[in-house]
Motif scaffolding. Structure first.
Motif, PDB file in Angstrom:
ATOM      1  N   ASP A 225      43.096  28.582  37.379  1.00  0.00           N
ATOM      2  CA  ASP A 225      41.840  29.027  36.765  1.00  0.00           C
ATOM      3  C   ASP A 225      40.770  27.964  36.968  1.00  0.00           C
ATOM      4  N   PHE A 226      39.597  28.413  37.422  1.00  0.00           N
ATOM      5  CA  PHE A 226      38.504  27.481  37.689  1.00  0.00           C
ATOM      6  C   PHE A 226      37.460  27.445  36.575  1.00  0.00           C
ATOM      7  N   GLU A 227      37.457  28.429  35.699  1.00  0.00           N
ATOM      8  CA  GLU A 227      36.482  28.461  34.613  1.00  0.00           C
ATOM      9  C   GLU A 227      36.993  29.362  33.509  1.00  0.00           C
ATOM     10  N   GLY A 228      36.654  29.027  32.262  1.00  0.00           N
ATOM     11  CA  GLY A 228      37.067  29.849  31.140  1.00  0.00           C
ATOM     12  C   GLY A 228      36.092  29.756  29.996  1.00  0.00           C
ATOM     13  N   GLU A 229      36.145  30.741  29.122  1.00  0.00           N
ATOM     14  CA  GLU A 229      35.301  30.778  27.937  1.00  0.00           C
ATOM     15  C   GLU A 229      36.113  30.250  26.760  1.00  0.00           C
ATOM     16  N   PHE A 230      35.657  29.134  26.178  1.00  0.00           N
ATOM     17  CA  PHE A 230      36.339  28.526  25.055  1.00  0.00           C
ATOM     18  C   PHE A 230      35.683  28.995  23.761  1.00  0.00           C
ATOM     19  N   PRO A 231      36.452  29.619  22.852  1.00  0.00           N
ATOM     20  CA  PRO A 231      35.876  30.190  21.627  1.00  0.00           C
ATOM     21  C   PRO A 231      35.010  29.205  20.866  1.00  0.00           C
ATOM     22  N   ARG A 232      33.805  29.658  20.539  1.00  0.00           N
ATOM     23  CA  ARG A 232      32.817  28.912  19.739  1.00  0.00           C
ATOM     24  C   ARG A 232      32.275  27.671  20.443  1.00  0.00           C
ATOM     25  N   LEU A 233      32.683  27.469  21.714  1.00  0.00           N
ATOM     26  CA  LEU A 233      32.224  26.291  22.451  1.00  0.00           C
ATOM     27  C   LEU A 233      31.422  26.639  23.691  1.00  0.00           C
ATOM     28  N   GLY A 234      31.913  27.574  24.450  1.00  0.00           N
ATOM     29  CA  GLY A 234      31.219  27.940  25.681  1.00  0.00           C
ATOM     30  C   GLY A 234      32.124  27.839  26.893  1.00  0.00           C
ATOM     31  N   LYS A 235      31.512  27.906  28.072  1.00  0.00           N
ATOM     32  CA  LYS A 235      32.271  27.882  29.317  1.00  0.00           C
ATOM     33  C   LYS A 235      32.528  26.449  29.791  1.00  0.00           C
ATOM     34  N   TRP A 236      33.681  26.284  30.408  1.00  0.00           N
ATOM     35  CA  TRP A 236      34.052  25.009  31.049  1.00  0.00           C
ATOM     36  C   TRP A 236      35.106  25.320  32.088  1.00  0.00           C
ATOM     37  N   PRO A 237      35.103  24.577  33.203  1.00  0.00           N
ATOM     38  CA  PRO A 237      34.083  23.632  33.689  1.00  0.00           C
ATOM     39  C   PRO A 237      32.939  24.366  34.395  1.00  0.00           C
ATOM     40  N   LYS A 238      31.916  23.646  34.730  1.00  0.00           N
ATOM     41  CA  LYS A 238      30.811  24.226  35.476  1.00  0.00           C
ATOM     42  C   LYS A 238      31.246  24.443  36.921  1.00  0.00           C
ATOM     43  N   VAL A 239      30.994  25.638  37.443  1.00  0.00           N
ATOM     44  CA  VAL A 239      31.388  25.977  38.807  1.00  0.00           C
ATOM     45  C   VAL A 239      30.186  25.824  39.733  1.00  0.00           C
ATOM     46  N   HIS A 240      30.373  25.096  40.824  1.00  0.00           N
ATOM     47  CA  HIS A 240      29.317  24.891  41.816  1.00  0.00           C
ATOM     48  C   HIS A 240      29.632  25.725  43.055  1.00  0.00           C
ATOM     49  N   TRP A 241      28.681  26.509  43.486  1.00  0.00           N
ATOM     50  CA  TRP A 241      28.915  27.424  44.605  1.00  0.00           C
ATOM     51  C   TRP A 241      29.235  26.693  45.895  1.00  0.00           C
ATOM     52  N   TRP A 242      28.738  25.453  46.037  1.00  0.00           N
ATOM     53  CA  TRP A 242      28.874  24.731  47.298  1.00  0.00           C
ATOM     54  C   TRP A 242      30.165  23.903  47.377  1.00  0.00           C
ATOM     55  N   LYS A 243      30.970  23.936  46.298  1.00  0.00           N
ATOM     56  CA  LYS A 243      32.219  23.190  46.319  1.00  0.00           C
ATOM     57  C   LYS A 243      33.388  24.105  46.692  1.00  0.00           C
ATOM     58  N   SER A 244      34.345  23.537  47.429  1.00  0.00           N
ATOM     59  CA  SER A 244      35.511  24.298  47.876  1.00  0.00           C
ATOM     60  C   SER A 244      36.492  24.509  46.732  1.00  0.00           C
ATOM     61  N   LYS A 245      36.994  25.742  46.634  1.00  0.00           N
ATOM     62  CA  LYS A 245      37.990  26.067  45.621  1.00  0.00           C
ATOM     63  C   LYS A 245      39.413  26.023  46.177  1.00  0.00           C
ATOM     64  N   ARG A 246      39.557  25.534  47.373  1.00  0.00           N
ATOM     65  CA  ARG A 246      40.891  25.469  47.965  1.00  0.00           C
ATOM     66  C   ARG A 246      41.713  24.379  47.270  1.00  0.00           C
ATOM     67  N   VAL A 247      42.855  24.758  46.717  1.00  0.00           N
ATOM     68  CA  VAL A 247      43.732  23.799  46.037  1.00  0.00           C
ATOM     69  C   VAL A 247      44.556  23.084  47.095  1.00  0.00           C
ATOM     70  N   LEU A 248      44.242  21.794  47.315  1.00  0.00           N
ATOM     71  CA  LEU A 248      44.834  21.058  48.422  1.00  0.00           C
ATOM     72  C   LEU A 248      46.208  20.478  48.108  1.00  0.00           C
ATOM     73  N   SER A 249      46.410  20.025  46.891  1.00  0.00           N
ATOM     74  CA  SER A 249      47.559  19.158  46.625  1.00  0.00           C
ATOM     75  C   SER A 249      48.772  19.909  46.078  1.00  0.00           C
ATOM     76  N   THR A 250      49.942  19.484  46.552  1.00  0.00           N
ATOM     77  CA  THR A 250      51.228  19.918  46.001  1.00  0.00           C
ATOM     78  C   THR A 250      52.034  18.670  45.692  1.00  0.00           C
ATOM     79  N   PRO A 251      52.144  18.299  44.422  1.00  0.00           N
ATOM     80  CA  PRO A 251      52.836  17.057  44.064  1.00  0.00           C
ATOM     81  C   PRO A 251      54.332  17.257  43.849  1.00  0.00           C
ATOM     82  N   SER A 252      55.088  16.216  44.161  1.00  0.00           N
ATOM     83  CA  SER A 252      56.535  16.174  43.937  1.00  0.00           C
ATOM     84  C   SER A 252      56.902  14.772  43.486  1.00  0.00           C
ATOM     85  N   ILE A 253      58.045  14.649  42.831  1.00  0.00           N
ATOM     86  CA  ILE A 253      58.500  13.342  42.381  1.00  0.00           C
ATOM     87  C   ILE A 253      60.003  13.249  42.586  1.00  0.00           C
ATOM     88  N   LYS A 254      60.473  12.026  42.831  1.00  0.00           N
ATOM     89  CA  LYS A 254      61.874  11.810  43.165  1.00  0.00           C
ATOM     90  C   LYS A 254      62.315  10.462  42.631  1.00  0.00           C
TER      91      LYS A 254
END
Length: 376
Positions: A225-254
């Motif tokens: 999720d890139f944005e949501g409405e938080f009750p009694r607070l408002g929307k977060w985070p701010k979405v910028h049209w010029w930023k990429s929404k591609r999720v790059l990272s896949t973390p692992s631990i060993k």
């Protein structure tokens, strides 16, 4: 167990993860990277604190040796000594001379050739290997497995171009590992980082944990999720049209303490090597599989901007948090499922035995609250 070393749970003295909470100085029976091979020059000792012990590294006739950095005679650091005979090392104070391979005293120079000390005193030696331009040390007293078992397969490939960074950091190594695998902090702490300038970071991600065939605990997103409405607070985070929404990272631990983050064409690795309680040696590695010609361009790009934006600026934000983290007590929430699964993995670390300390092992820590929080 010294309760001061505990890092989990709602209160000090009670834990669900006794082996993990005992491991302030790391897990035994694993190989750890400690320095670049080129840093250890022929004939020049180098002392490091690792696993709560001072260890001297020395290169003799091309081979690296590691000895406990303390003469058993009067406690003088052996790293202040000198080499009198090949394949040995002598304490600077009275000339006690140690076999580099076995650690046994083979001469006490100021007591003559017939000294009774010979064969009756020794220092601990550590198995050491060199691979991929690094010095690796085995923290264990049994026969070590092949070092390749503890080196990620991706960096053993012949086409792996690698850029390293070693730093000493305050903060428990376990906080470092948990920060690296933490599912929540990157969406807030790093939002304003230079590294994320052109990325629209998600506000939150729901993930599942999977164990792959090489022993990596992999965090795989099930909902982003890139944005949501938080009750009694408002929307977060701010979405910028010029930023990429591609999720790059896949973390692992060993185990014992290595993080892997897949970043498109790159892979990023981190080791959190315990030095003393509350401090660790932070090892960073950027890898790209490419040909010899493109390695030069990677090196240029790394030193021109990647190192400073990613390995320094971005990861210094993590270092700040690792230093400040102070638990227990801790109250976990849904994204901490990744941390919980990592702690469970550590309970089965290589060669660990049931705890015999007095700390109470709890079977729950507000289990109802955590179960509710982690339900999708």
């Amino acid at each position: 167990m010294n309760q001061h070393f505990q890092v989990t749970g709602l209160q000090r003295g009670k834990t669900r993860f006794p082996r993990y909470d005992e491991a302030a100085l790391g897990f035994e029976n694993y190989w750890y990277p400690v320095m670049l091979s080129k840093e250890l020059k022929q004939g020049k000792p180098k002392a490091l604190t690792l696993f709560g012990e001072r260890i001297m590294f020395y290169r003799d006739q091309g081979r690296v040796f590691a000895l406990h950095d303390r003469c058993p005679h009067r406690g003088i650091p052996l790293s202040k000594g000198t080499q009198v005979f090949p394949k040995t090392w002598s304490c600077i104070y009275h000339g006690w001379t140690f076999d580099l391979k076995t650690g046994k005293v083979v001469a006490a120079l100021t007591d003559g050739p017939d000294s009774k000390v010979c064969g009756n005193a020794h220092v601990r030696v550590y198995p050491v290997e060199e691979r991929i331009g690094l010095v690796w040390i085995y923290n264990g007293k049994n026969t070590p497995p092949p070092v390749e078992e503890d080196i990620p397969s991706e960096i053993l490939r012949k086409d792996a171009a690698m850029m390293w960074r070693f730093t000493e950091r305050p903060g428990d190594w376990r906080y470092g590992a948990e920060n690296g695998f933490d599912d929540g902090h990157g969406k807030f702490l790093h939002r304003a980082s230079w590294f994320a300038t052109f990325m629209q970071l998600p506000g939150w991600i729901q993930s599942k944990m999977e164990l792959d065939h090489e022993g990596w605990l992999v965090r795989k997103p099930t909902k982003v999720d890139f944005e949501g409405e938080f009750p009694r607070l408002g929307k977060w985070p701010k979405v910028h049209w010029w930023k990429s929404k591609r999720v790059l990272s896949t973390p692992s631990i060993k185990l014992p303490c290595v993080l892997r983050v897949e970043l498109g064409k790159y892979m990023h690795f981190e080791w959190y090597v315990p030095t003393q309680a509350g401090h660790h040696r932070y090892v960073q590695l950027l890898v790209k599989h490419t040909n010899a010609f493109n390695r030069l361009f990677l090196r240029l790009r790394y030193w021109a901007y990647i190192r400073w934006i990613f390995h320094v600026s971005f990861n210094n934000e993590d270092a700040w948090m690792v230093e400040l983290t102070n638990t227990p007590p801790e109250q976990l929430y849904r994204p901490d499922l990744s941390i919980i699964e990592w702690r469970k993995m550590c309970e089965n670390a290589r060669g660990t035995k049931p705890s015999d300390h007095e700390i109470e092992v709890r079977d729950d820590f507000s289990r109802e609250e955590f179960t509710k929080a982690t339900q999708a």
